[in-house]
Design an enzyme around this catalytic site. Structure first.
Site, PDB file in Angstrom:
ATOM      1  N   GLY A 144      -1.483   4.846  -4.419  1.00 36.77           N
ATOM      2  CA  GLY A 144      -1.738   3.654  -5.048  1.00 36.77           C
ATOM      3  C   GLY A 144      -1.125   2.280  -4.325  1.00 36.77           C
ATOM      4  O   GLY A 144      -0.966   2.404  -3.243  1.00 36.77           O
ATOM      5  N   SER A 182       0.977  -1.120  -0.095  1.00 37.69           N
ATOM      6  CA  SER A 182       0.107  -0.018  -0.047  1.00 37.69           C
ATOM      7  C   SER A 182       0.781   1.166  -0.045  1.00 37.69           C
ATOM      8  O   SER A 182       1.567   1.284   0.762  1.00 37.69           O
ATOM      9  CB  SER A 182      -0.871  -0.047   1.295  1.00 37.69           C
ATOM     10  N   GLY A 196      -6.177  -0.146   4.851  1.00 36.69           N
ATOM     11  CA  GLY A 196      -5.147  -1.085   4.223  1.00 36.69           C
ATOM     12  C   GLY A 196      -5.803  -2.489   4.496  1.00 36.69           C
ATOM     13  O   GLY A 196      -5.450  -3.542   3.618  1.00 36.69           O
ATOM     14  N   ASP A 197      -6.558  -2.605   5.809  1.00 34.60           N
ATOM     15  CA  ASP A 197      -7.148  -3.787   6.036  1.00 34.60           C
ATOM     16  C   ASP A 197      -8.086  -4.208   5.027  1.00 34.60           C
ATOM     17  O   ASP A 197      -8.346  -5.368   4.722  1.00 34.60           O
ATOM     18  CB  ASP A 197      -7.697  -3.804   7.629  1.00 34.60           C
TER      19      ASP A 197
END
Length: 317
Positions: free
Chosen positions: A225, A220, A251-252
């Protein structure tokens, strides 16, 4: 079924305020209470997408009981591992421009018996799991090699492992050859011990993690992007985002989208980018549902812009 493992879960309270002013009494315009921890968030996103998920979580005290209650209310199967200490409570303060201030508690110190109980619970569910997502920092009492032991045991049961952690825990686990690792830019820079200024720098660093044992690297890169580097190739994905409300759990959500879409190739990367972009436009750590996704805003290419400078440049801690 996606099995998640969160060694240090939390009860997360998020407050939205007009501005963060030190020493002042702040009046929140919004408040959320969510079950927290990176693996927990992955389970929440998987469940929101309509897939089955089981969350292995060590829980203790009243905060732990509330975490279990909140998870069950989101159609998540909870595999609680009782611990003597109390589950930690975290505070996040979100400002209108997307700035987030977090205060994370340390959490309980786990005993060797509690550590083994977590591993045993993972082992019991491993045969039914399409993926096991092992996520987050390790609590006190668990050595950096703990994730490596979990990966080794899970591979022995025939399961595929996605690992989202950092620092010594990540480096120790690479020797056990996790199928996927998911660092952000800062964690990727920390792993290779040097700053990352461009997308090309991130590609090279991801390749070094693969040389150390990672099968695939899903990186990430914040607003720039996401990057996917695997044996099959390298791809770069971006998405249009209209308004950033909170990046907690983005992110999760990306990892959940990636695994739910199969966990490999450009289609899975597109799903990861769509989930991450949707998550940052939601309040607190709310996870996106299929209705929140905008696949048409996502672009994935194998023509990776190696010279593009990262707006959120990764630096080793």
């Amino acid at each position: 079924m996606i099995l998640t493992v969160t060694p240090n879960p939390s009860l997360d309270r998020t407050y939205e305020v007009p501005a963060l002013e030190r020493g002042e009494v702040l009046r929140a315009s919004g408040e959320r209470v969510d079950p927290g921890g990176k693996g927990v968030n992955v389970s929440r996103a998987v469940a929101a997408a309509g897939h089955r998920t089981v969350a292995v979580v060590p829980l203790g005290g009243a905060p732990g009981a509330l975490v279990a209650q909140l998870l069950a209310g989101q159609d998540i199967e909870v595999a609680p591992v009782p611990v003597a200490g109390h589950t930690r409570s975290n505070i996040a303060i979100a400002e209108p421009d997307g700035t987030l201030t977090k205060v994370n508690a340390p959490g309980p110190e786990l005993t060797p018996e509690e550590s083994e109980a977590i591993l045993a619970s993972v082992g019991a569910y491993s045969p039914a799991a399409d993926w096991i997502a092992c996520c987050g920092s390790l609590p006190r009492g668990l050595a950096p090699e703990w994730y490596a032991e979990l990966v080794t045991r899970a591979h022995g049961a025939g399961a595929r492992i996605a690992l989202d952690t950092s620092g010594p825990s990540l480096l120790a686990a690479l020797a056990a050859r996790p199928d996927v690792v998911k660092p952000n830019a800062e964690e990727l820079a920390e792993a290779v011990g040097r700053p990352l200024a461009t997308v090309g720098d991130a590609v090279k660093a991801a390749g070094e993690l693969r040389d150390l044992g990672a099968g695939t690297v899903l990186a990430s890169l914040g607003a720039d992007g996401q990057l996917l580097v695997s044996e099959a190739g390298t791809w770069f994905g971006t998405a249009r985002v209209d308004t950033v409300r909170s990046n907690v759990g983005a992110g999760d959500a990306s990892l959940a989208g990636f695994l739910a879409a199969g966990g490999e190739g450009p289609q899975a990367l597109a799903a990861a980018v769509a989930h991450g972009a949707a998550a940052v436009q939601l309040p607190g750590s709310e996870m996106p549902t299929p209705g929140d996704l905008n696949p048409s805003a996502v672009t994935v290419t194998d023509d990776v812009p190696l010279d593009r400078e990262l707006s959120e440049q990764g630096s080793p801690r």
